[in-house]
Motif scaffolding. Structure first.
Motif, short mmCIF file in Angstrom:
data_model
loop_
_atom_site.label_atom_id
_atom_site.label_comp_id
_atom_site.label_asym_id
_atom_site.label_seq_id
_atom_site.Cartn_x
_atom_site.Cartn_y
_atom_site.Cartn_z
N SER A 80 0.83 -1.21 0.00
CA SER A 80 0.00 0.00 0.00
C SER A 80 0.86 1.26 0.00
O SER A 80 1.79 1.40 0.81
CB SER A 80 -0.92 0.01 1.22
N SER A 81 0.53 2.18 -0.88
CA SER A 81 1.26 3.45 -0.96
C SER A 81 0.95 4.36 0.21
O SER A 81 1.59 5.42 0.36
CB SER A 81 0.91 4.16 -2.27
N LYS A 82 0.00 3.99 1.07
CA LYS A 82 -0.39 4.83 2.20
C LYS A 82 0.35 4.46 3.49
O LYS A 82 0.16 5.13 4.51
CB LYS A 82 -1.90 4.69 2.45
N LEU A 83 1.17 3.42 3.45
CA LEU A 83 1.80 2.95 4.67
C LEU A 83 2.99 3.82 5.08
O LEU A 83 3.59 4.50 4.25
CB LEU A 83 2.26 1.51 4.50
N THR A 84 3.32 3.76 6.35
CA THR A 84 4.51 4.43 6.86
C THR A 84 5.74 3.57 6.57
O THR A 84 5.63 2.39 6.21
CB THR A 84 4.40 4.66 8.37
N ALA A 85 6.92 4.15 6.78
CA ALA A 85 8.15 3.41 6.53
C ALA A 85 8.23 2.16 7.42
O ALA A 85 8.65 1.09 6.96
CB ALA A 85 9.36 4.31 6.77
N SER A 86 7.83 2.28 8.68
CA SER A 86 7.89 1.11 9.57
C SER A 86 6.94 0.01 9.12
O SER A 86 7.25 -1.18 9.22
CB SER A 86 7.59 1.52 11.01
N GLU A 87 5.78 0.40 8.59
CA GLU A 87 4.82 -0.59 8.11
C GLU A 87 5.33 -1.27 6.84
O GLU A 87 5.17 -2.49 6.65
CB GLU A 87 3.47 0.07 7.86
N VAL A 88 5.96 -0.50 5.95
CA VAL A 88 6.54 -1.09 4.74
C VAL A 88 7.68 -2.02 5.13
O VAL A 88 7.82 -3.13 4.59
CB VAL A 88 7.02 0.01 3.77
N SER A 196 -14.14 -5.60 -23.65
CA SER A 196 -14.32 -4.87 -22.40
C SER A 196 -13.45 -3.61 -22.36
O SER A 196 -12.26 -3.65 -22.70
CB SER A 196 -13.98 -5.75 -21.20
N VAL A 197 -14.05 -2.52 -21.95
CA VAL A 197 -13.33 -1.29 -21.61
C VAL A 197 -13.64 -1.06 -20.14
O VAL A 197 -14.74 -0.65 -19.77
CB VAL A 197 -13.78 -0.10 -22.47
N TYR A 198 -12.66 -1.37 -19.32
CA TYR A 198 -12.87 -1.59 -17.89
C TYR A 198 -12.29 -0.43 -17.08
O TYR A 198 -11.08 -0.18 -17.12
CB TYR A 198 -12.20 -2.90 -17.51
N LEU A 199 -13.14 0.29 -16.36
CA LEU A 199 -12.69 1.40 -15.52
C LEU A 199 -12.20 0.86 -14.18
O LEU A 199 -12.96 0.25 -13.43
CB LEU A 199 -13.83 2.40 -15.30
N SER A 200 -10.93 1.11 -13.88
CA SER A 200 -10.34 0.69 -12.62
C SER A 200 -10.22 1.91 -11.72
O SER A 200 -9.46 2.83 -12.01
CB SER A 200 -8.97 0.05 -12.84
N THR A 201 -10.98 1.91 -10.63
CA THR A 201 -11.13 3.09 -9.79
C THR A 201 -10.28 3.06 -8.52
O THR A 201 -10.26 4.05 -7.78
CB THR A 201 -12.60 3.24 -9.37
N ALA A 202 -9.62 1.96 -8.24
CA ALA A 202 -8.99 1.76 -6.93
C ALA A 202 -7.50 1.47 -7.08
O ALA A 202 -7.01 1.19 -8.18
CB ALA A 202 -9.70 0.61 -6.21
N PRO A 203 -6.75 1.50 -5.99
CA PRO A 203 -5.30 1.30 -6.06
C PRO A 203 -4.93 -0.13 -6.42
O PRO A 203 -5.50 -1.09 -5.92
CB PRO A 203 -4.81 1.66 -4.65
N LEU A 204 -3.92 -0.26 -7.29
CA LEU A 204 -3.53 -1.56 -7.81
C LEU A 204 -2.83 -2.43 -6.77
O LEU A 204 -2.68 -3.64 -6.99
CB LEU A 204 -2.62 -1.40 -9.03
N TYR A 205 -2.38 -1.85 -5.66
CA TYR A 205 -1.72 -2.68 -4.66
C TYR A 205 -2.70 -3.58 -3.94
O TYR A 205 -2.30 -4.49 -3.21
CB TYR A 205 -0.94 -1.84 -3.65
#
Length: 508
Positions: A80-88, A196-205
């Motif tokens: 997740s791109s939202k995590l802190t360094a310690s979480e990563v 299909s033309v597929y809209l992806s609305t959420a983070p890929l992680y």
């Protein structure tokens, strides 16, 4: 069923379109890029079954990395791109990843990591990281000699505790173009395919966005990739790119429905044929309103990153059984069990279990793995629900979120589903907070559409609104306001953070 086949048949077809800019990655470009990635991983001595980690925002190169890892047998750990360094650092250490690719927009966090690991940056410089683009440019765009199918090793969002590494069995078929259960479901049940033309609305992680977009690539369709969800922008992109499919979560629906009517009417969404949603049960009034708006194209499934079972329901079926998440599809069998692991009959609530052939474990956590099984070795995600006479599943809530107030079991989902339909409410979380007499009291933490409305008058209005549909024991005894609830980008609520604050007496 693999991008390389579509690269050969339709090389100039768009595999990925960046929604905000219109930038296109063709299937030929995706195939060449993923081959260079696979060649690079092999050049670093990485062998099938080993792990690489990606710490990225939503960029089209994400797919080249994932497909490159997939075609050389690696497990790819998406962080997740939202995590802190310690979480990563925790995930890097726990997963045993040998190599990390971090995006330049995440440089501040990436440069603070302490895990000893080979570090590469993508899209710009990160202190202490080598630039991946230059290294890839030196690699051939041809397949590695020993192609074999890899798989994701994804971590849960951590909404109920530390993220869990979910380790599923590697594909039984080593061919990189083997048919996956998700691809068969996407095509057979939801009708996705080369058109299909597929809209992806959420983070890929996250498991669902990555799994479904890669499935669209397996089927030869086009992914329209949003950098992040925005309610009005989603409508705009559906019209602009004539998207006929996509995936959403109930929070997305709520936010779109809360848009002013003139904005909702501004965009033509008639191209949609299949709007898939999951992640949490959708409030019945919300889903009904979306079907009234978009038509009977809102299809739903229930599953987890663990991939231990899958239920699904088409819009027309849901209209006959509002609130259901469908019947079991695939090889797994659905069970509802009581506290003694005995299967119960229709209409009786219990823990939702799946009996099936897809084993999984929580990496480095044998206790959590054992807790996910009952004495029959059936597995659960921790959800509570019931089935009707025809086998349609209705979810109640997660067992861990249950409130026990005065000896009565209360599930927050029902309360949240009602309060979120109030016109002044943008979001809501219901938790159990300490109470001297009852043990726990029902507390609703409300995110108003306008924080200027956060006053006693709105509290009284919401209590009265709750009483129109809920029994006295379920009606919140306390309503607090928060400018923004802590939601994951996938729509999942970090309810644990809110509940912990009350139990720690940080909120009075």
């Amino acid at each position: 069923m693999h991008p390389y086949r579509h690269a050969a048949a339709t090389p100039d077809k768009a595999a990925v379109i960046v929604a905000e800019t219109g930038a296109v990655t063709t299937y030929a470009e995706l195939d060449a890029a993923s081959n260079r990635v696979a060649q690079f991983f092999r050049s670093k001595g990485l062998e099938a079954g080993e792990r690489v980690a990606f710490f990225l925002t939503n960029v089209p190169d994400y797919f080249a990395l994932a497909w490159g890892a997939q075609r050389c047998g690696l497990r790819f750990v998406c962080i997740s791109s939202k995590l802190t360094a310690s979480e990563v650092d925790y995930i890097l250490s726990d997963s045993g990843a040998k190599l990390l690719v971090a995006g330049a927009p995440l440089a501040e966090t990436a440069s603070a990591l302490t895990t000893e690991i080979e570090r590469l940056s993508l899209g710009g410089d990160v202190p202490g990281f080598a630039r991946l683009e230059a290294l890839l440019a030196a690699q051939p765009a041809t397949p590695v000699a020993d192609e074999t199918a890899g798989a994701g090793m994804l971590y849960s969002s951590g909404t109920t505790g530390r993220p869990k590494g979910i380790l599923s069995a590697m594909p039984a078929d080593p061919a990189i173009d083997h048919a996956t259960p998700l691809a068969m479901l996407a095509h057979g049940f939801f009708g996705l395919g080369p058109d299909s033309v597929y809209l992806s609305t959420a983070p890929l992680y996250h498991a669902a966005p990555l799994g479904w977009t890669m499935t669209v690539h397996k089927l030869g369709g086009t992914v329209v990739l949003m950098s992040k969800f925005d309610a009005e922008a989603s409508l705009k992109f559906i019209e602009q790119y004539k998207c006929n499919s996509g995936q959403f979560v109930p929070t997305h629906f709520v936010r779109m429905l809360k848009l002013p009517e003139e904005i909702r009417a501004r965009y033509n969404v008639s191209s949609l044929k299949c709007a898939i949603h999951a992640a949490a049960p959708c409030p019945v009034p919300v889903k009904r309103a979306m079907i009234d708006w978009w038509g009977p194209v809102i299809d739903e499934y229930y599953a987890g990153t663990e991939a231990n079972g899958f239920t699904a329901i088409k819009a027309a079926q849901w209209l006959e059984r509002p609130g259901s998440v469908g019947t079991c599809i695939g090889e797994a069998k659905l069970h509802i069990c009581d506290e003694d692991d005995v299967s119960v009959g229709p209409g009786v609530e219990g823990t939702v279990y799946f009996e099936g052939p897809r084993p999984f474990e929580y990496h480095n956590d044998p206790e959590r793995t054992a807790a996910s099984r009952n004495r029959h070795s059936w597995t659960t995600l921790g959800d509570v629900g019931r089935v009707d006479e025809a086998g349609y599943l209705f979810l109640t809530d997660r067992k861990s979120f249950m409130i026990i107030s005065g000896g009565v079991n209360i599930y927050p989902q029902e309360i949240e589903n009602h309060l979120v339909t109030h016109p002044k409410v943008a979001d809501v979380a219901v938790i159990g907070a300490p109470h001297d007499d009852l043990g726990e009291q029902v507390v609703a933490v409300v995110q108003p559409l306008d924080m200027a409305d956060a006053d006693d008058a709105l509290r009284d209005e919401l209590i009265a609104y709750a009483r129109t549909a809920l029994s006295g024991v379920k009606t919140p005894r306390r309503i607090d306001f928060m400018a923004e609830l802590p939601r994951h980008d996938t729509g999942k609520l970090y309810k644990r953070l809110i509940r912990d604050a009350y139990w720690a007496k940080e909120v009075q």
